[in-house]
Design a protein around this motif. Structure first.
Motif, PDB file in Angstrom:
ATOM      1  N   ILE A  73       0.838  -1.204   0.000  1.00 26.70           N
ATOM      2  CA  ILE A  73       0.000   0.000   0.000  1.00 26.70           C
ATOM      3  C   ILE A  73       0.872   1.253   0.000  1.00 26.70           C
ATOM      4  O   ILE A  73       0.544   2.246  -0.672  1.00 26.70           O
ATOM      5  N   HIS A  74       1.960   1.205   0.738  1.00 25.32           N
ATOM      6  CA  HIS A  74       2.861   2.365   0.811  1.00 25.32           C
ATOM      7  C   HIS A  74       3.432   2.713  -0.566  1.00 25.32           C
ATOM      8  O   HIS A  74       3.500   3.895  -0.935  1.00 25.32           O
ATOM      9  N   GLN A  75       3.821   1.702  -1.314  1.00 27.56           N
ATOM     10  CA  GLN A  75       4.341   1.947  -2.658  1.00 27.56           C
ATOM     11  C   GLN A  75       3.264   2.514  -3.585  1.00 27.56           C
ATOM     12  O   GLN A  75       3.522   3.433  -4.364  1.00 27.56           O
ATOM     13  N   PHE A  76       2.044   1.969  -3.486  1.00 21.54           N
ATOM     14  CA  PHE A  76       0.932   2.508  -4.281  1.00 21.54           C
ATOM     15  C   PHE A  76       0.642   3.956  -3.886  1.00 21.54           C
ATOM     16  O   PHE A  76       0.390   4.806  -4.747  1.00 21.54           O
ATOM     17  N   GLY A  77       0.676   4.224  -2.574  1.00 24.84           N
ATOM     18  CA  GLY A  77       0.414   5.579  -2.102  1.00 24.84           C
ATOM     19  C   GLY A  77       1.435   6.576  -2.615  1.00 24.84           C
ATOM     20  O   GLY A  77       1.085   7.683  -3.040  1.00 24.84           O
ATOM     21  N   LEU A  78       2.703   6.178  -2.587  1.00 27.02           N
ATOM     22  CA  LEU A  78       3.756   7.056  -3.117  1.00 27.02           C
ATOM     23  C   LEU A  78       3.567   7.303  -4.605  1.00 27.02           C
ATOM     24  O   LEU A  78       3.798   8.412  -5.099  1.00 27.02           O
ATOM     25  N   GLY A  79       3.159   6.251  -5.326  1.00 26.49           N
ATOM     26  CA  GLY A  79       2.974   6.392  -6.774  1.00 26.49           C
ATOM     27  C   GLY A  79       1.779   7.246  -7.135  1.00 26.49           C
ATOM     28  O   GLY A  79       1.820   7.997  -8.116  1.00 26.49           O
ATOM     29  N   ILE A  80       0.706   7.152  -6.350  1.00 19.66           N
ATOM     30  CA  ILE A  80      -0.526   7.870  -6.676  1.00 19.66           C
ATOM     31  C   ILE A  80      -0.504   9.297  -6.130  1.00 19.66           C
ATOM     32  O   ILE A  80      -0.791  10.258  -6.854  1.00 19.66           O
ATOM     33  N   PHE A  81      -0.179   9.445  -4.837  1.00 16.36           N
ATOM     34  CA  PHE A  81      -0.276  10.757  -4.186  1.00 16.36           C
ATOM     35  C   PHE A  81       1.040  11.540  -4.193  1.00 16.36           C
ATOM     36  O   PHE A  81       1.035  12.738  -3.944  1.00 16.36           O
ATOM     37  N   ARG A  82       2.147  10.832  -4.412  1.00 19.39           N
ATOM     38  CA  ARG A  82       3.467  11.452  -4.452  1.00 19.39           C
ATOM     39  C   ARG A  82       3.740  12.269  -3.175  1.00 19.39           C
ATOM     40  O   ARG A  82       3.712  11.732  -2.092  1.00 19.39           O
ATOM     41  N   SER A  83       3.961  13.570  -3.286  1.00 13.25           N
ATOM     42  CA  SER A  83       4.310  14.383  -2.115  1.00 13.25           C
ATOM     43  C   SER A  83       3.144  14.544  -1.143  1.00 13.25           C
ATOM     44  O   SER A  83       3.341  14.948   0.005  1.00 13.25           O
ATOM     45  N   LEU A  84       1.932  14.234  -1.586  1.00 17.92           N
ATOM     46  CA  LEU A  84       0.760  14.355  -0.722  1.00 17.92           C
ATOM     47  C   LEU A  84       0.518  13.096   0.113  1.00 17.92           C
ATOM     48  O   LEU A  84      -0.419  13.066   0.915  1.00 17.92           O
ATOM     49  N   TRP A  85       1.340  12.074  -0.081  1.00 16.09           N
ATOM     50  CA  TRP A  85       1.108  10.802   0.611  1.00 16.09           C
ATOM     51  C   TRP A  85       1.203  10.952   2.132  1.00 16.09           C
ATOM     52  O   TRP A  85       0.393  10.371   2.858  1.00 16.09           O
ATOM     53  N   ASN A  86       2.139  11.742   2.616  1.00 17.77           N
ATOM     54  CA  ASN A  86       2.240  11.944   4.068  1.00 17.77           C
ATOM     55  C   ASN A  86       1.006  12.617   4.654  1.00 17.77           C
ATOM     56  O   ASN A  86       0.467  12.151   5.668  1.00 17.77           O
ATOM     57  N   PRO A  87       0.497  13.724   4.058  1.00 16.67           N
ATOM     58  CA  PRO A  87      -0.760  14.302   4.564  1.00 16.67           C
ATOM     59  C   PRO A  87      -1.935  13.334   4.501  1.00 16.67           C
ATOM     60  O   PRO A  87      -2.768  13.315   5.409  1.00 16.67           O
ATOM     61  N   VAL A  88      -2.002  12.535   3.443  1.00 14.98           N
ATOM     62  CA  VAL A  88      -3.073  11.541   3.334  1.00 14.98           C
ATOM     63  C   VAL A  88      -2.981  10.538   4.480  1.00 14.98           C
ATOM     64  O   VAL A  88      -3.997  10.162   5.086  1.00 14.98           O
TER      65      VAL A  88
END
Length: 221
Positions: A73-88
């Motif tokens: 999930i972390h890899q998908f999150g980085l790929g989809i949200f990029r820099s916004l992944w941490n706020p998400v």
């Protein structure tokens, strides 16, 4: 990571979960097992310990499945949200803690029961998550604090859902401690196995190059 180290990680986490549950199980469910110690019933103590260790193995496997799912999930999150992944992830952490308090209180609270015990449980998960996330960030010297906190809070709560739905207090506490310990162990020990895997690959590469060099030195017939 090499397959050998995956196996090492699996079995070491399995042992951590089994021993943690085996030891803490007697403390958490002391009212059920105290007679064995009062009457010094060795066979009952050993059989109960073996049973608790077996239950701990199950908790450990759940923890490991959750960890591997999180890595995906972390890899998908980085790929989809990029820099916004941490706020998400921060938003998801807040939602998970809110749900842990609100829905459990709505479903299981008795008349005039205080919400404070439900809040205390969520605060406990958050505090432990903050401690492990701090250790992880200090260990890796990278921006891993939010990701580690997400894993220790959100993923732990998801793994905990089966007993939360039943709301049996002894099982709630019997499961949460091994889950937290196994999750913390995996997230903190993983770099060690990654480094070991890199060293093993490097050794294997050097052996291959040495064999090639030996073949090249052999005189031609």
């Amino acid at each position: 990571m090499t397959s050998r180290n995956w196996v090492r990680l699996f079995f070491s986490t399995l042992i951590v979960g089994g021993l943690t549950t085996g030891i803490l199980g007697f403390v958490i469910r002391w009212s059920e097992f105290q007679e064995y110690f009062i009457h010094v019933n060795i066979s009952s103590i050993l059989s109960t310990f073996v049973w608790l260790v077996g239950v701990g193995f199950i908790f450990s496997v759940i923890s490991q499945v959750g960890y591997f799912a999180y890595l995906t999930i972390h890899q998908f999150g980085l790929g989809i949200f990029r820099s916004l992944w941490n706020p998400v992830q921060v938003v998801l952490i807040l939602f998970a803690l809110f749900d842990l308090v609100y829905f459990r209180f709505e479903k299981f609270a008795k008349n005039n029961e205080s919400i404070l015990p439900y809040i205390a449980l969520a605060v406990f998960i958050l505090v432990v998550g903050l401690i492990i996330a701090y250790l992880k960030a200090k260990q890796s010297h990278k921006n891993t604090f939010i990701s580690a906190l997400f894993f220790m809070v959100v993923v732990t709560i998801v793994e905990w859902v089966p007993v939360l739905r039943v709301n049996e207090k002894s099982w709630i506490f019997l499961m949460i401690y091994p889950l937290i310990i196994c999750n913390a162990y995996q997230i903190l020990i993983l770099p060690k196995y990654l480094k070991r895997s890199e060293a093993e690959r490097e050794q294997a590469r050097q052996r291959i190059e040495a064999r090639k060099a030996e073949k090249g030195k052999k005189p031609r017939e």
